[in-house]
Design an enzyme around this catalytic site. Structure first.
Site, PDB file in Angstrom:
ATOM      1  N   ASP A  76       0.876  -1.160   0.000  1.00 36.20           N
ATOM      2  CA  ASP A  76       0.000   0.000   0.000  1.00 36.20           C
ATOM      3  C   ASP A  76       0.923   1.222   0.000  1.00 36.20           C
ATOM      4  OD1 ASP A  76      -2.044   1.820   0.076  1.00 36.20           O
ATOM      5  OD2 ASP A  76      -3.119   0.864   1.721  1.00 36.20           O
TER       6      ASP A  76
HETATM    7  C1  BGC Z   1      -4.904   3.456   0.157  1.00 36.67           C
HETATM    8  C2  BGC Z   1      -4.987   2.498  -1.007  1.00 36.67           C
HETATM    9  C3  BGC Z   1      -4.770   3.235  -2.299  1.00 36.67           C
HETATM   10  C4  BGC Z   1      -3.423   3.947  -2.239  1.00 36.67           C
HETATM   11  C5  BGC Z   1      -3.103   4.729  -3.481  1.00 36.67           C
HETATM   12  C6  BGC Z   1      -3.627   4.295   0.125  1.00 36.67           C
HETATM   13  O1  BGC Z   1      -3.710   5.312   1.073  1.00 36.67           O
HETATM   14  O2  BGC Z   1      -4.961   2.743   1.372  1.00 36.67           O
HETATM   15  O3  BGC Z   1      -6.233   1.851  -1.012  1.00 36.67           O
HETATM   16  O4  BGC Z   1      -4.834   2.356  -3.384  1.00 36.67           O
HETATM   17  O5  BGC Z   1      -3.432   4.845  -1.148  1.00 36.67           O
HETATM   18  O6  BGC Z   1      -3.911   5.865  -3.564  1.00 36.67           O
END
Ligand code: BGC
Length: 779
Positions: A239
């Site tokens: 993530d």
């Molecule tokens: C989120 C993800 C997301 C990523 C990119 C993170 O803060 O938890 O779900 O895909 O950011 O935006």
């Protein structure tokens, strides 16, 4: 996507990686920017673009800020997962997935960052709008459908957030402390299904720790389970910002760090390889997985665009299928287009249609419910009053808005009141503190109903809200969740009966927050959250505790009625075949969601009273009836057996309930399944009960003890002294059944030694092993 000339003809990923330096390989396994991987021009590896997800494509314009605070390129905003989950419709989700994939392809996106399938453990989780259900079978079946759809367009999906990211509070540090059974049976089960059925190109690890270890560097999770047990052959990415220790992460099975670390962690990888702290083959493998992903993405053709109207129509269809008719006293719905209608509530003209955070889509267009209602009832019969303000206002202004709306409601034949959670109350990044609707909205409803009892409530909320006041006041209630860009029209479609509602709750609506399963263990303290409710998540909890709820899991009404009959159950090698007949007994066409739950009256392990194991949609014309078949998979009947650390199907009677919700069981029966053969070798630590449950061991041990009793001198033959006699006294046996046999034989006067008993147990173990598998008693 940039395509260097040298990208073709395609070499194998291993060949490509073999041509790279350690520095290049390290570079390949972390992002170049916020949204792209690195190109290695010399080796013909282009960069690829990854974007959110999950319910639309959030591609930012070049030069935009990364956090999505500025608008992204317009794309269709489909209903978020909270709504799609209520459709219970995998075919529909596959079509939505395909449309998402098509838009992603048209925008040059290689991987769409979704779906998110984390279990809704508590209604407070700020990100519940991005997740499908409190149930792993619903999450797994629907998640797999989305992945299949996206990937059918040559675009990769990213299954997230792996795993146990069930709250936003302290999400980047907290350890989700979960026992093995709930971990496997509730929190990993959906992921397992999606990975094994739909083979996502990528999996995204979560931010949190799992049982003390960051998931971004969890070898058991990322390698042993994901790849070893489930056969995942794609790429694991972090993530955004989830990497704690890049070298540890790589070694644990994390292939790609996102976003860019601007080379800092790449240097750590290079140093670790040079110092011998990281096996270069581990780096090779991760780099190879990146190359495979890039090659997969390169095979995709890039369509010129997509049909905005067709996708908007699909968003409308999906939204209509996701709305849940919670209550419809006196058949107030559907409305007649000939009636004058007061449309009340700020959400009717300023829709709340998606959640905040990384999933925020810039929609191609946005339907307002008030306009769609005009479309049905006509301009001259539709009247609007805001009823409340979406920003803080003085009490006098709030009272003015309320009274104006009530007055309007009093002058029309029916009122439709749009209530819900203001956007700032729920978002990625934080949890809610309560499940209340804003009090001024409830006050508004009270005033409207007093003026016109023929009032319908339409709700817009990403997380569950307490509905006691609402259902007491309003005869008809629609749960609209967050419905995406066409939600306004879809709500009108349902209000006027153009769409007969068929949504079902994929999560329980409790009476009070205090009743919810995780209430005493959420969101944890000092970096740990203990999942103390264990397996008893969602309806599993309310049913086990026999607690009343506002609306149960699986609930949802229709404008028609259905009858169930002719239940047949057949045990088959790969599960249970459930057959039944469903009849539409009402006056209009409709769709029923038939749900199959199983339970066990007798089990060697703790079990919820009922668990959803299958469901099917049945579309029936008025008066039509149809035979329905639902296959319950053997895998879904199994529990995680701690003794052997694997899935085990317990043999015996399975209670099967078929119904319209978890608390509206229409048919019930029982079927006997043949279980898996699990026999733990008997040892001196086995309990007396366990030894006696094994026919061979029971005969050997009781025989030896009886003989020892018989061999004693006359004067010491008192029954109370002889262990053999104890084995034949049911009351004594009940008391001693849980004692390890090795302890019991050490008591004075048993007449046998531990060594003798060990010998007998060894003999019983050997006899068991010598019996052919077919002749063994089923567990
Ligand atoms: C989120 C993800 C997301 C990523 C990119 C993170 O803060 O938890 O779900 O895909 O950011 O935006």
């Amino acid at each position: 996507m940039t395509r260097p000339e040298s990208a073709s003809p395609e070499r194998s990923a291993a060949e490509v990686v073999a041509s790279l330096t350690v520095e290049q390989k390290a570079a390949l396994t972390s992002g170049a920017t916020f949204w792209t991987t690195k190109a290695i021009e010399d080796a013909g590896i282009p960069q690829i673009l990854l974007t959110d997800g999950p319910h639309g494509v959030r591609k930012q314009r070049a030069g935009a800020d990364n956090l999505g605070l500025t608008e992204s390129i317009p794309a269709t905003c489909f209903p978020p997962a909270v709504a799609l989950g209520s459709s219970f419709d995998p075919a529909l989700l596959e079509r939505v997935g395909a449309a998402l994939g098509e838009e992603a392809a048209a925008l040059g996106v290689a991987v769409l960052l979704g779906p998110g399938i984390n279990i809704k453990r508590s209604p407070l989780c700020g990100r519940n709008f991005e997740y499908l259900s409190e149930d792993p079978v619903v999450s797994g079946v629907l998640g797999a459908a989305l992945v299949r759809g996206v990937q059918s367009q040559g675009v990769g999906a990213s299954l997230k957030h792996f795993a146990a990211n069930n709250q936003e509070a302290d999400r980047m540090r907290v350890s989700a402390d979960i026992d093995p059974r709930p971990l496997r049976e509730i929190y990993l089960r959906g992921f397992q299904r999606v990975v094994t059925e739909a083979a996502p190109w990528t999996v995204m690890c979560s931010y949190n720790r799992l049982n003390g270890v960051f998931t971004s560097e969890h070898p058991w999770l990322l390698t042993d389970v994901l790849r070893g047990e489930w056969g995942f052959d794609g790429l694991v990415m972090s993530d955004w910002g989830a990497v704690n220790d890049r070298v540890e992460g790589l070694a644990a099975g994390l292939d790609l760090e996102m976003p860019s670390s601007e080379g800092r962690t790449d240097a750590q990888i290079v140093a670790a390889v040079r110092d011998g702290d990281l096996d270069e083959r581990v780096l090779d493998q991760a780099a190879e997985r990146v190359v495979v992903l890039v090659q997969r993405a390169e095979r995709r053709s890039t369509p010129d665009g997509f049909d905005e109207q067709a996708h908007h129509d699909l968003a409308r269809e999906a939204a209509g299928r996701s709305i849940v008719l919670l209550q419809n006293d006196g058949d107030l719905l559907p409305l007649s287009p000939g009636s004058s209608v007061a449309v009340i509530g700020a959400f009717a003209d300023t829709p709340r249609y998606q959640g905040a955070g990384s999933s925020l889509i810039n929609p191609t267009r946005l339907d307002r419910a008030v306009d769609a209602i005009v479309g049905y009832a006509g301009q001259d019969r539709t009247f609007f009053a805001a009823g409340f303000a979406l920003t803080a206002v003085e009490p006098s202004e709030a009272a003015r808005l309320r009274d104006e709306a009530a007055q309007l409601a009093g002058s029309t034949e029916v009122a439709v009141v749009f209530l819900g959670l203001p956007a700032e109350l729920e978002s990625e990044g934080f949890d809610r503190n309560d499940i209340e609707l804003p009090p001024q909205q409830v006050e508004l409803l009270r005033a409207v109903v007093a003026a016109n009892p023929r009032t319908v409530v339409v709700l817009s909320n990403g997380g569950v809200v307490r509905l006691g006041d609402v259902v007491d006041l309003a005869p008809a209630v629609l749960e609209g969740w967050l419905l995406g860009q066409a939600g306004g029209t879809a709500v009108a479609d349902v209000l006027y009966g153009e769409v007969n509602p068929s949504g079902r709750l994929a999560e329980t609506i409790p009476l009070r927050l205090q009743d919810t399963p995780a209430h005493l263990d959420f969101p944890g303290e000092h970096g740990h959250v203990r999942y103390g409710e264990g397996l008893f998540v969602g309806y599993r909890w309310y049913d086990a505790r026999d607690l009343p709820v506002q609306f149960p899991f699986g609930h949802g009404l229709s404008y028609t009625t259905f009858d169930y009959g002719n239940l047949t159950l057949a045990a088959e090698p790969d599960g249970i075949r459930v057959g039944l007949t469903v009849a539409n007994t009402g006056g209009r066409a409709g769709r029923e969601v038939v749900q199959v739950y199983t339970g066990r009256a007798h089990s060697s392990v703790a079990r919820p009273p009922r668990e959803l194991k299958g469901f099917a949609l049945v579309d029936l014309a008025a008066g039509e009836s149809r035979e329905v078949e639902i296959q319950v998979r053997r895998d879904d009947l199994a529990h995680w057996d701690l003794r052997v650390d694997r899935w085990v199907l317990e043999g015996g009677d399975v209670a099967v309930e078929v119904g319209a919700s978890s608390r509206d069981v229409r048919l019930a029966g029982s079927v006997t399944v043949v279980g898996d053969d699990v026999r733990m070798p008997l040892t001196l630590d086995s309990s007396i009960g366990e030894v006696l449950a094994d026919p061979a061991a029971a005969a050997l041990v009781t025989g030896a003890l009886a003989q020892a009793d018989g061999d004693r001198p006359e004067g010491r033959r008192a029954a109370s002294e002889g262990a053999g006699a104890m084995f034949s006294d049911p009351a004594l046996l009940k008391m001693m059944a849980s004692a390890p046999i090795g302890r019991m034989v050490s008591f004075p006067g048993t007449g046998v030694t531990k060594e003798q008993v060990q010998g007998l147990l060894d003999q019983a173990n050997a006899e068991y092993e010598a019996t052919s598998a077919d002749d063994r008693p089923a567990s």
